[in-house]
Design a protein around this motif. Structure first.
Motif, PDB file in Angstrom:
ATOM      1  N   ALA A  37      -6.383  -1.220   2.557  1.00  0.00           N
ATOM      2  CA  ALA A  37      -5.000  -0.906   2.180  1.00  0.00           C
ATOM      3  C   ALA A  37      -4.038  -1.225   3.308  1.00  0.00           C
ATOM      4  CB  ALA A  37      -4.890   0.564   1.787  1.00  0.00           C
ATOM      5  N   LEU A  38      -4.398  -0.850   4.526  1.00  0.00           N
ATOM      6  CA  LEU A  38      -3.518  -1.112   5.674  1.00  0.00           C
ATOM      7  C   LEU A  38      -3.341  -2.609   5.896  1.00  0.00           C
ATOM      8  CD1 LEU A  38      -4.855   1.661   8.059  1.00  0.00           C
ATOM      9  CD2 LEU A  38      -2.530   1.527   7.124  1.00  0.00           C
ATOM     10  N   GLU A  39      -4.413  -3.364   5.738  1.00  0.00           N
ATOM     11  CA  GLU A  39      -4.305  -4.817   5.892  1.00  0.00           C
ATOM     12  C   GLU A  39      -3.437  -5.421   4.795  1.00  0.00           C
ATOM     13  OE1 GLU A  39      -5.515  -7.032   8.213  1.00  0.00           O
ATOM     14  OE2 GLU A  39      -6.014  -5.276   9.435  1.00  0.00           O
ATOM     15  N   GLU A  40      -3.587  -4.934   3.572  1.00  0.00           N
ATOM     16  CA  GLU A  40      -2.766  -5.433   2.469  1.00  0.00           C
ATOM     17  C   GLU A  40      -1.294  -5.081   2.662  1.00  0.00           C
ATOM     18  OE1 GLU A  40      -3.304  -7.170  -0.306  1.00  0.00           O
ATOM     19  OE2 GLU A  40      -5.491  -7.310  -0.437  1.00  0.00           O
ATOM     20  N   MET A  41      -1.038  -3.884   3.198  1.00  0.00           N
ATOM     21  CA  MET A  41       0.334  -3.406   3.361  1.00  0.00           C
ATOM     22  C   MET A  41       1.022  -3.973   4.596  1.00  0.00           C
ATOM     23  SD  MET A  41      -0.316   0.593   2.428  1.00  0.00           S
ATOM     24  CE  MET A  41      -0.691   1.135   0.760  1.00  0.00           C
ATOM     25  N   GLY A  42       0.244  -4.393   5.577  1.00  0.00           N
ATOM     26  CA  GLY A  42       0.824  -4.923   6.803  1.00  0.00           C
ATOM     27  C   GLY A  42       1.345  -3.858   7.744  1.00  0.00           C
ATOM     28  N   LEU A  43       0.878  -2.616   7.598  1.00  0.00           N
ATOM     29  CA  LEU A  43       1.297  -1.543   8.497  1.00  0.00           C
ATOM     30  C   LEU A  43       0.584  -1.681   9.841  1.00  0.00           C
ATOM     31  CD1 LEU A  43       1.377   1.835   6.499  1.00  0.00           C
ATOM     32  CD2 LEU A  43       3.262   0.790   7.768  1.00  0.00           C
ATOM     33  N   PRO A  44       1.307  -1.545  10.961  1.00  0.00           N
ATOM     34  CA  PRO A  44       0.635  -1.553  12.262  1.00  0.00           C
ATOM     35  C   PRO A  44      -0.257  -0.315  12.391  1.00  0.00           C
ATOM     36  CG  PRO A  44       3.013  -1.891  12.500  1.00  0.00           C
ATOM     37  CD  PRO A  44       2.777  -1.450  11.095  1.00  0.00           C
ATOM     38  N   TYR A  45      -1.474  -0.518  12.851  1.00  0.00           N
ATOM     39  CA  TYR A  45      -2.383   0.617  13.009  1.00  0.00           C
ATOM     40  C   TYR A  45      -3.399   0.313  14.091  1.00  0.00           C
ATOM     41  CZ  TYR A  45      -6.024  -1.896  10.320  1.00  0.00           C
ATOM     42  OH  TYR A  45      -6.950  -2.806   9.878  1.00  0.00           O
ATOM     43  N   GLU A  46      -4.052   1.367  14.534  1.00  0.00           N
ATOM     44  CA  GLU A  46      -5.110   1.264  15.538  1.00  0.00           C
ATOM     45  C   GLU A  46      -6.366   1.901  14.956  1.00  0.00           C
ATOM     46  OE1 GLU A  46      -6.011   2.651  20.178  1.00  0.00           O
ATOM     47  OE2 GLU A  46      -4.047   3.020  19.259  1.00  0.00           O
ATOM     48  N   ILE A  93      -5.258   9.663   1.284  1.00  0.00           N
ATOM     49  CA  ILE A  93      -4.680   8.721   2.250  1.00  0.00           C
ATOM     50  C   ILE A  93      -4.094   7.511   1.527  1.00  0.00           C
ATOM     51  CG2 ILE A  93      -5.179   7.195   4.194  1.00  0.00           C
ATOM     52  CD1 ILE A  93      -7.363   9.241   5.029  1.00  0.00           C
ATOM     53  N   LEU A  94      -4.811   6.998   0.524  1.00  0.00           N
ATOM     54  CA  LEU A  94      -4.289   5.853  -0.231  1.00  0.00           C
ATOM     55  C   LEU A  94      -2.972   6.197  -0.915  1.00  0.00           C
ATOM     56  CD1 LEU A  94      -7.460   4.306  -1.941  1.00  0.00           C
ATOM     57  CD2 LEU A  94      -6.221   3.458   0.066  1.00  0.00           C
ATOM     58  N   LEU A  95      -2.894   7.385  -1.511  1.00  0.00           N
ATOM     59  CA  LEU A  95      -1.650   7.799  -2.165  1.00  0.00           C
ATOM     60  C   LEU A  95      -0.529   7.952  -1.146  1.00  0.00           C
ATOM     61  CD1 LEU A  95      -3.035  10.419  -4.709  1.00  0.00           C
ATOM     62  CD2 LEU A  95      -2.101   8.162  -5.222  1.00  0.00           C
ATOM     63  N   TYR A  96      -0.847   8.529  -0.006  1.00  0.00           N
ATOM     64  CA  TYR A  96       0.158   8.700   1.044  1.00  0.00           C
ATOM     65  C   TYR A  96       0.692   7.337   1.507  1.00  0.00           C
ATOM     66  CZ  TYR A  96       2.123   9.437   5.686  1.00  0.00           C
ATOM     67  OH  TYR A  96       2.952   9.428   6.786  1.00  0.00           O
ATOM     68  N   LEU A  97      -0.216   6.413   1.774  1.00  0.00           N
ATOM     69  CA  LEU A  97       0.215   5.103   2.271  1.00  0.00           C
ATOM     70  C   LEU A  97       1.026   4.343   1.233  1.00  0.00           C
ATOM     71  CD1 LEU A  97      -3.036   3.975   4.138  1.00  0.00           C
ATOM     72  CD2 LEU A  97      -0.901   4.803   5.163  1.00  0.00           C
ATOM     73  N   SER A  98       0.645   4.452  -0.028  1.00  0.00           N
ATOM     74  CA  SER A  98       1.409   3.759  -1.071  1.00  0.00           C
ATOM     75  C   SER A  98       2.796   4.371  -1.221  1.00  0.00           C
ATOM     76  CB  SER A  98       0.653   3.785  -2.403  1.00  0.00           C
ATOM     77  OG  SER A  98       0.525   5.099  -2.904  1.00  0.00           O
ATOM     78  N   ASP A  99       2.885   5.705  -1.108  1.00  0.00           N
ATOM     79  CA  ASP A  99       4.195   6.354  -1.168  1.00  0.00           C
ATOM     80  C   ASP A  99       5.050   5.979   0.046  1.00  0.00           C
ATOM     81  OD1 ASP A  99       3.664   7.578  -3.566  1.00  0.00           O
ATOM     82  OD2 ASP A  99       3.191   9.531  -2.706  1.00  0.00           O
ATOM     83  N   LYS A 100       4.417   5.881   1.190  1.00  0.00           N
ATOM     84  CA  LYS A 100       5.138   5.576   2.432  1.00  0.00           C
ATOM     85  C   LYS A 100       5.740   4.166   2.405  1.00  0.00           C
ATOM     86  CE  LYS A 100       4.270   5.050   7.443  1.00  0.00           C
ATOM     87  NZ  LYS A 100       5.181   6.070   8.020  1.00  0.00           N
ATOM     88  N   THR A 101       4.967   3.218   1.874  1.00  0.00           N
ATOM     89  CA  THR A 101       5.375   1.820   1.932  1.00  0.00           C
ATOM     90  C   THR A 101       5.968   1.292   0.632  1.00  0.00           C
ATOM     91  OG1 THR A 101       3.184   1.034   1.253  1.00  0.00           O
ATOM     92  CG2 THR A 101       3.574   1.355   3.631  1.00  0.00           C
ATOM     93  N   GLY A 102       5.666   1.964  -0.489  1.00  0.00           N
ATOM     94  CA  GLY A 102       6.059   1.429  -1.777  1.00  0.00           C
ATOM     95  C   GLY A 102       5.214   0.245  -2.196  1.00  0.00           C
ATOM     96  N   LYS A 103       4.073   0.069  -1.552  1.00  0.00           N
ATOM     97  CA  LYS A 103       3.203  -1.071  -1.843  1.00  0.00           C
ATOM     98  C   LYS A 103       1.898  -0.607  -2.494  1.00  0.00           C
ATOM     99  CE  LYS A 103       4.980  -3.862   2.000  1.00  0.00           C
ATOM    100  NZ  LYS A 103       4.640  -4.594   3.250  1.00  0.00           N
ATOM    101  N   LEU A 104       1.268  -1.538  -3.200  1.00  0.00           N
ATOM    102  CA  LEU A 104      -0.016  -1.319  -3.874  1.00  0.00           C
ATOM    103  C   LEU A 104       0.045  -0.239  -4.938  1.00  0.00           C
ATOM    104  CD1 LEU A 104      -2.710  -1.648  -1.045  1.00  0.00           C
ATOM    105  CD2 LEU A 104      -1.706  -3.420  -2.490  1.00  0.00           C
TER     106      LEU A 104
END
Length: 234
Positions: A37-46, A93-104
């Motif tokens: 999900a992070l790779e698809e969204m392009g969010l910077p992460y470690e 986590i997937l729901l949180y990231l999708s809400d945060k970015t509006g992606k996926l």
């Protein structure tokens, strides 16, 4: 610079880039959901490798973030209101990231809930069933003389594949032309079922042609290819 010192997990897995989302995971079906999900969204992460083979998910530091002791978990330094937030459980986590970015996730509310139901389908059905089938087919459970548990999980896995196959009839992805968190949640589990668990013949996978084609399309996505290897195994 973000201060993540209030999270004990960072004492064992220090953040080199505390301003980025921190991922604590391992490349298992549940773990790769978030990295994909992070790779698809392009969010910077470690990414930090929590080696489940060494029981690192049961250390006090990891349990301080995820009391359930399972990967993955995250810390987002830029959480709601700009404050850091820690989360565990891959579906949440997937729901949180999708809400945060509006992606996926579709923008239409009805289609958003339809997407979420398929994420829950994975969490409540495919994940537990495929995991138990793997235990009885590949791991310690295979030495159990009574084969009824294996047969039960085989039959239920076939049923679930049938549900997924029917959904994918005439569709490229779970949500038609939109690649979403529903696909992300399912890809790793189906891949593991026929690959790592070696259960292709057991579940008669080749008769689920729609699932097989969907899996092939999903694994061809560049972000999925990257996410499947994150974090790198030591």
């Amino acid at each position: 610079m973000s201060d993540l010192s209030s999270f004990p997990i960072t004492s064992r897995w220090p953040a080199a880039h505390p301003d980025r989302l921190q991922l604590y995971s391992y490349p298992t079906p549940n773990g790769v959901k978030v990295s994909i999900a992070l790779e698809e969204m392009g969010l910077p992460y470690e990414a930090h490798a929590v080696d489940i083979g060494k029981d690192e998910s049961w250390t006090p530091e990891f349990l301080s973030l995820n009391p359930n002791g399972k990967i993955p978990a995250i810390i987002d330094p830029d959480g709601p209101g700009g404050k850091p937030i820690g989360l565990f459980e891959s579906g949440a986590i997937l729901l949180y990231l999708s809400d945060k970015t509006g992606k996926l996730v579709p923008a239409d509310p009805a289609r958003r809930y339809e997407t979420i139901q398929w994420v829950f389908f994975q969490m409540a059905g495919i994940g537990p069933m495929f995991g138990q089938l793997g235990f009885f087919h590949k791991f310690a459970g295979r030495s159990i003389e009574d084969k009824r548990p294996l047969q039960r999980y085989r039959d239920e896995s076939r049923r679930l594949l049938g549900v997924l196959d029917k959904r994918l009839e005439g569709r490229q992805w779970i949500m038609d032309d939109d690649f979403t968190i529903a696909d992300v949640s399912l890809l790793g589990w189906v891949r593991n079922l026929i690959g790592f668990y070696g259960a292709r013949e057991l579940v008669e996978f080749d008769r689920f042609a729609n699932v097989a084609a969907w899996l092939e399309r999903g694994l061809a996505r560049p972000a999925v290819k990257r996410g499947l290897e994150i974090p790198a195994r030591s």
